[in-house]
Every structure is written in structure tokens, then in C-alpha cells.
Design a protein around this motif. Sequence first.
Motif, PDB file in Angstrom:
ATOM      1  N   ALA A  49      10.747 -15.556   2.520  1.00 29.16           N
ATOM      2  CA  ALA A  49       9.724 -14.708   3.160  1.00 29.16           C
ATOM      3  C   ALA A  49       8.506 -14.517   2.280  1.00 29.16           C
ATOM      4  O   ALA A  49       8.575 -14.626   1.052  1.00 29.16           O
ATOM      5  N   VAL A  50       7.395 -14.226   2.944  1.00 27.36           N
ATOM      6  CA  VAL A  50       6.183 -13.806   2.244  1.00 27.36           C
ATOM      7  C   VAL A  50       5.750 -12.485   2.875  1.00 27.36           C
ATOM      8  O   VAL A  50       5.905 -12.275   4.078  1.00 27.36           O
ATOM      9  N   ILE A  51       5.245 -11.603   2.015  1.00 26.50           N
ATOM     10  CA  ILE A  51       4.876 -10.267   2.501  1.00 26.50           C
ATOM     11  C   ILE A  51       3.381 -10.043   2.322  1.00 26.50           C
ATOM     12  O   ILE A  51       2.832 -10.306   1.249  1.00 26.50           O
ATOM     13  N   GLY A  52       2.755  -9.554   3.365  1.00 31.39           N
ATOM     14  CA  GLY A  52       1.344  -9.178   3.279  1.00 31.39           C
ATOM     15  C   GLY A  52       1.250  -7.665   3.192  1.00 31.39           C
ATOM     16  O   GLY A  52       1.975  -6.960   3.889  1.00 31.39           O
ATOM     17  N   SER A  53       0.360  -7.157   2.335  1.00 35.99           N
ATOM     18  CA  SER A  53       0.187  -5.700   2.223  1.00 35.99           C
ATOM     19  C   SER A  53      -0.986  -5.268   3.083  1.00 35.99           C
ATOM     20  O   SER A  53      -2.069  -5.846   3.009  1.00 35.99           O
ATOM     21  N   ALA A  54      -0.768  -4.212   3.865  1.00 33.18           N
ATOM     22  CA  ALA A  54      -1.810  -3.786   4.800  1.00 33.18           C
ATOM     23  C   ALA A  54      -1.968  -2.277   4.768  1.00 33.18           C
ATOM     24  O   ALA A  54      -1.548  -1.613   5.697  1.00 33.18           O
ATOM     25  N   PRO A  55      -2.626  -1.717   3.775  1.00 33.10           N
ATOM     26  CA  PRO A  55      -3.129  -2.386   2.584  1.00 33.10           C
ATOM     27  C   PRO A  55      -2.154  -2.170   1.428  1.00 33.10           C
ATOM     28  O   PRO A  55      -1.115  -1.536   1.601  1.00 33.10           O
ATOM     29  N   SER A  56      -2.544  -2.653   0.221  1.00 32.29           N
ATOM     30  CA  SER A  56      -1.729  -2.344  -0.957  1.00 32.29           C
ATOM     31  C   SER A  56      -2.048  -0.910  -1.390  1.00 32.29           C
ATOM     32  O   SER A  56      -3.112  -0.369  -1.069  1.00 32.29           O
ATOM     33  N   THR A  57      -1.098  -0.315  -2.112  1.00 26.19           N
ATOM     34  CA  THR A  57      -1.133   1.134  -2.314  1.00 26.19           C
ATOM     35  C   THR A  57      -2.224   1.595  -3.282  1.00 26.19           C
ATOM     36  O   THR A  57      -2.946   2.544  -2.993  1.00 26.19           O
ATOM     37  N   SER A  58      -2.338   0.933  -4.407  1.00 26.61           N
ATOM     38  CA  SER A  58      -3.286   1.426  -5.420  1.00 26.61           C
ATOM     39  C   SER A  58      -4.726   1.388  -4.938  1.00 26.61           C
ATOM     40  O   SER A  58      -5.455   2.353  -5.081  1.00 26.61           O
ATOM     41  N   THR A  59      -5.117   0.259  -4.355  1.00 25.30           N
ATOM     42  CA  THR A  59      -6.540   0.073  -4.034  1.00 25.30           C
ATOM     43  C   THR A  59      -6.878   0.314  -2.574  1.00 25.30           C
ATOM     44  O   THR A  59      -8.041   0.501  -2.237  1.00 25.30           O
ATOM     45  N   GLY A  60      -5.881   0.231  -1.685  1.00 22.96           N
ATOM     46  CA  GLY A  60      -6.166   0.356  -0.258  1.00 22.96           C
ATOM     47  C   GLY A  60      -6.823  -0.893   0.309  1.00 22.96           C
ATOM     48  O   GLY A  60      -7.450  -0.847   1.382  1.00 22.96           O
ATOM     49  N   ILE A  61      -6.659  -2.020  -0.372  1.00 25.37           N
ATOM     50  CA  ILE A  61      -7.267  -3.271   0.097  1.00 25.37           C
ATOM     51  C   ILE A  61      -6.245  -4.070   0.911  1.00 25.37           C
ATOM     52  O   ILE A  61      -5.092  -4.255   0.493  1.00 25.37           O
ATOM     53  N   TYR A  62      -6.699  -4.547   2.068  1.00 28.76           N
ATOM     54  CA  TYR A  62      -5.833  -5.321   2.968  1.00 28.76           C
ATOM     55  C   TYR A  62      -5.779  -6.783   2.533  1.00 28.76           C
ATOM     56  O   TYR A  62      -6.831  -7.382   2.240  1.00 28.76           O
ATOM     57  N   ASP A  63      -4.578  -7.352   2.530  1.00 28.05           N
ATOM     58  CA  ASP A  63      -4.453  -8.803   2.325  1.00 28.05           C
ATOM     59  C   ASP A  63      -5.003  -9.537   3.539  1.00 28.05           C
ATOM     60  O   ASP A  63      -5.084  -8.962   4.639  1.00 28.05           O
ATOM     61  N   ASP A  64      -5.334 -10.807   3.337  1.00 28.10           N
ATOM     62  CA  ASP A  64      -5.815 -11.653   4.432  1.00 28.10           C
ATOM     63  C   ASP A  64      -4.586 -12.092   5.246  1.00 28.10           C
ATOM     64  O   ASP A  64      -3.925 -13.078   4.921  1.00 28.10           O
ATOM     65  N   LEU A  65      -4.277 -11.331   6.282  1.00 30.98           N
ATOM     66  CA  LEU A  65      -3.036 -11.565   7.033  1.00 30.98           C
ATOM     67  C   LEU A  65      -3.048 -12.905   7.753  1.00 30.98           C
ATOM     68  O   LEU A  65      -2.023 -13.579   7.845  1.00 30.98           O
ATOM     69  N   ASP A  66      -4.218 -13.299   8.234  1.00 28.15           N
ATOM     70  CA  ASP A  66      -4.332 -14.613   8.895  1.00 28.15           C
ATOM     71  C   ASP A  66      -3.964 -15.724   7.918  1.00 28.15           C
ATOM     72  O   ASP A  66      -3.214 -16.647   8.258  1.00 28.15           O
ATOM     73  N   GLY A  67      -4.509 -15.609   6.720  1.00 30.48           N
ATOM     74  CA  GLY A  67      -4.267 -16.631   5.688  1.00 30.48           C
ATOM     75  C   GLY A  67      -2.802 -16.681   5.293  1.00 30.48           C
ATOM     76  O   GLY A  67      -2.208 -17.765   5.184  1.00 30.48           O
ATOM     77  N   VAL A  68      -2.183 -15.501   5.107  1.00 28.06           N
ATOM     78  CA  VAL A  68      -0.772 -15.465   4.699  1.00 28.06           C
ATOM     79  C   VAL A  68       0.097 -16.017   5.829  1.00 28.06           C
ATOM     80  O   VAL A  68       1.057 -16.765   5.602  1.00 28.06           O
ATOM     81  N   SER A  69      -0.293 -15.699   7.055  1.00 25.80           N
ATOM     82  CA  SER A  69       0.479 -16.154   8.209  1.00 25.80           C
ATOM     83  C   SER A  69       0.453 -17.695   8.318  1.00 25.80           C
ATOM     84  O   SER A  69       1.489 -18.317   8.587  1.00 25.80           O
ATOM     85  N   ALA A  70      -0.707 -18.290   8.060  1.00 25.63           N
ATOM     86  CA  ALA A  70      -0.810 -19.762   8.143  1.00 25.63           C
ATOM     87  C   ALA A  70       0.109 -20.397   7.106  1.00 25.63           C
ATOM     88  O   ALA A  70       0.803 -21.387   7.387  1.00 25.63           O
ATOM     89  N   PHE A  71       0.147 -19.801   5.917  1.00 20.90           N
ATOM     90  CA  PHE A  71       1.012 -20.326   4.855  1.00 20.90           C
ATOM     91  C   PHE A  71       2.487 -20.213   5.268  1.00 20.90           C
ATOM     92  O   PHE A  71       3.270 -21.152   5.116  1.00 20.90           O
TER      93      PHE A  71
END
Length: 481
Positions: free
Chosen positions: A233-255
Amino acid sequence: MSTPTLHKAYDSRLFSEQGNDLILQIRNHLEQNITGQKETITKWVDPQDEYTFWKTYTQENHTTQSFFETVLKRSIHIHHPHYIGHQIAPTVPVSALANLLSAQLNNGMAVYEMGQASSAIERVVIEFFTETIGWHEGDGFLTSGGTLANLTALLAARKIKANSDIWNDGYDGKLAIMVSEEAHYCVDRSARIMGLGEAGIIKVPVGEDYKIRVDLLQHYYDQAVQDGFEVIAVIGSAPSTSTGIYDDLDGVSAFAKANNIWFHVDGAHGGAAIFSKKYKHLLQGINKADSVIIDGHKMMGTSAITTAVLFKNSVDSYATFSQKAQYLWEQNDDPEWYNLAKRTFECTKSMMSLRFYAILNAYGAQFFDDFVTTLYDSAYVFSEYIKESPDFELALEAQSNIVCFRYTGGIPKEKIQEINKTIRKTLLEEGTFYIVSTTLKGELWLRTTFMNPFTTEEHTQKLTDKIRTIAKSIHHKMQDA
Ligand SMILES: Cc1ncc(COP(=O)(O)O)c(C=O)c1O
């Protein structure tokens, strides 16, 4: 045989008296906090002293009314607009009332007959989530918090993607999951609980923008496979806790798709942005995930703890646990959506669906849009202010309601971290504001999370003024020493 104590403990008149009084107390608490009339939001007490206080409390013959009053006084007041700290919602009162009902009814929820209304309501709540994500065959359930929810989803991922039936047969091979180095620590904890060990948690670096480096995913995957790992599995953070920045979910999903592995989205904090017309674009690609989790007690205003575990394919929501418990349900071949313990970690669980449904029933889906949108808007304004202020430094522009920054005005570079650490400590001890700190790339930053929709620019102006005053005083003390 019942006793006078038992009679008194279940006396309905007494309950009503104490309940009415408690509701009044909470009403005053809400009035004084929500618009910031109260001066302090917390009164710092050393943990050992607090323990000593409660250790002797019951020997002093306090009434229940005074016990509740004392708890209120000695707790942090999340509903105050100066509470801009950790990610927990100022509960919407109607959700708290639903929680009271749940607490008193105490329906166990494991099987339908032990919670008919709340089990059916849970299905409606889950559909509210899955339909908003855009899944037509989606399903899921509610569980006790984001940590448990991530573990539950990752166990489903293992069941579906691993080459062996680990749940039943055990395993001595090398499994791995991939996640951003900025992901919440509970993902790491889940992997360790699943027996993956440190080597089985592949931490992918983030870029300057604090998003997972999508361009590195394939390289890390290939390396792991070459080292004998089976990556599930690969996990996308939406967002990550420290910064509140969202991962590129489209990009992670393609991978994930290219490598036929599970794609999980940890949306504990910001998954609720699916309800915001203005900010749902941050979650682009979430509909391609195999599983998603979203906390109610963070960005949806419910009381803690309640988390939705959601699956794109209904059948996957039954994957995690396959153990038989004949004494609880009769037909093991039927998925029985209504017997929720088939799918949840918990056997007995609280009637948590009521906490969402009470809000939906009273204010409709619009509440969730207004809540998320208002909080993100406030953070964007604050982030802009910090960026424009020459005596502050912004770690990175806000993408959600989390803003990381620090005070730098006239402070020698080598003292910046120490002074900001003291600023945070002084604020906590004074109790007029609650903010936290975090470490980004090895450096300390102040961290605010806008949780109260009534926190305005006037409040944040007071915060920055206060920080300036504290910083100057610390700096002077340092120079005098
Ligand atoms: C991204 C993320 N995931 C998971 C969690 C854990 O959620 P909970 O506190 O509900 O267990 C948090 C908590 O802050 C979080 O920010």
C-alpha cells in the motif's frame, strides 16, 4: 438485592436536577468562551499537583454539581477563539447532546439488535460521506478515532493485496507500506502493530512544498522490491499533521494503480474538505483511493472520538476481520451490513453515528461546508499577515487551517528557536492563548490550527502582539544575563 445506594444512583429526579444544572453550566461556559469574553482558556498546573488535587477530592464531600464545575474550571477551553492549538473541534452543542443520549442509552452497537437506530443511522452517515466523495459502490463504518481507523484500513489493504492470507496463516515474509516522511505517527504505529517493523515502513521524502515526492515513489518501490519486500500500500496524507499540506492524491493514485497496490488516504484532519465547495479541489484524486478515513472530531464539529473508515468498494469494507463469532451473528455468509462489529475493531462501541446525524438533522450538509471553509479562510488570512510582517517568518503558505511560523524580529539567528520555544511555553503558562509548536526539517516553529469558526483577525492580532511582547521580554532577559 437493591440497596439505598443503588436506588440513589438510578434516581431519575436526581438525574434531572443534576442534568439541568450541568446544562446551565455548559451554557455559561459556551457563552463566555465562544466569543472570547473569558480571559484565560487554560490554567497551567503541574501534572503531579493536578493528580494530588483529584486524589484527595472525593474525600472532601463535594456535590456532583461542584464536581462538574471544578472539571470545567480545570480543563482547557477548546471553544475559546484563542484556542488555536491541536486539531480538535469545538463541539457543536447538538452533537454533544447526542453524545449524552448515547452515553445514557449505552446501546452496545456490536450487533443490530443492540442499537437499531444508531446502526441504521450509521449507514446513512456513511452514505453521506461516500456519495460526497463520488463513490457509487462505496461503504464503510465508524470507529474510535483516526489512529484505529488507519490501522483498520491498512489491515484491509493487507488482506486484499498481500499474496498470502496473513490474518489466518500468519507470515514470516517482508511486507511494506509507503508513506510520506511527514505522515502522522499513527501510520508508523499501525505498520508496526501489523508486524512490518521499521524496515517495512518506507518513508518517502517530501519536497520543498512538504508534499510527498511523487517523482520518487517508483524509485523507492523498485528498491524495496529488489530488497525482497512485498509492497502492499501507499498512503496519501490529506493533509499531513505538522504543516497542513495536502499530498498530490492524483499523483499518488497513478503510482498505486501502475503497481497494483492499495491506495489509502489519511484524511483524518482535512478529508472533511470534501464538503467545502471552495476547498474540495485540495482533495482532487480522493475518489481514486481504495480507502479513506475522516475524523468527525477534528474538522466536522462532532465530539470525540469518531472516525469514518470508507472504502471505494463495498465488499472491501468487510475484509479486515474474518474471524467467526457465531454467538453474535447467525449467518456468517451474509455480509449483514447492520451487524457492525463484523467490520469494526470494537465489539462494544458508542452510538457515534448520532454525533454526525444530530448536526445533519439540525443544520444540514451546509454546516460542514461552512465549518471547513471558515476555518481555512481564517488560516489563509493569518498566513498572509505573517508573510507580510517583517518581524515574523512564515514556514510555508497555508493550504488548510494549519499555519506554521515564528517570531524573528531583531533576534540573532542562533537564538530564534530557543526564543520561540520560550514563547510557546510562556503562552501555555499564562493561559491567554493556546498554540503549539512543531519541528520542520529539524527546526522549531510555532504552529497554529484554526479550529474555532469565531476566531477573527482581531484575535490573531492580539496573539501576534502578545508574541511580540513576550519575545522582547525574553530577549532583554537574555541580554541582561
Ligand atoms: C493526519 C492524521 N492522521 C491521524 C491522526 C490520528 O487521529 P486520532 O487522534 O483521531 O486518533 C491525526 C491526529 O492528529 C492526524 O492529524
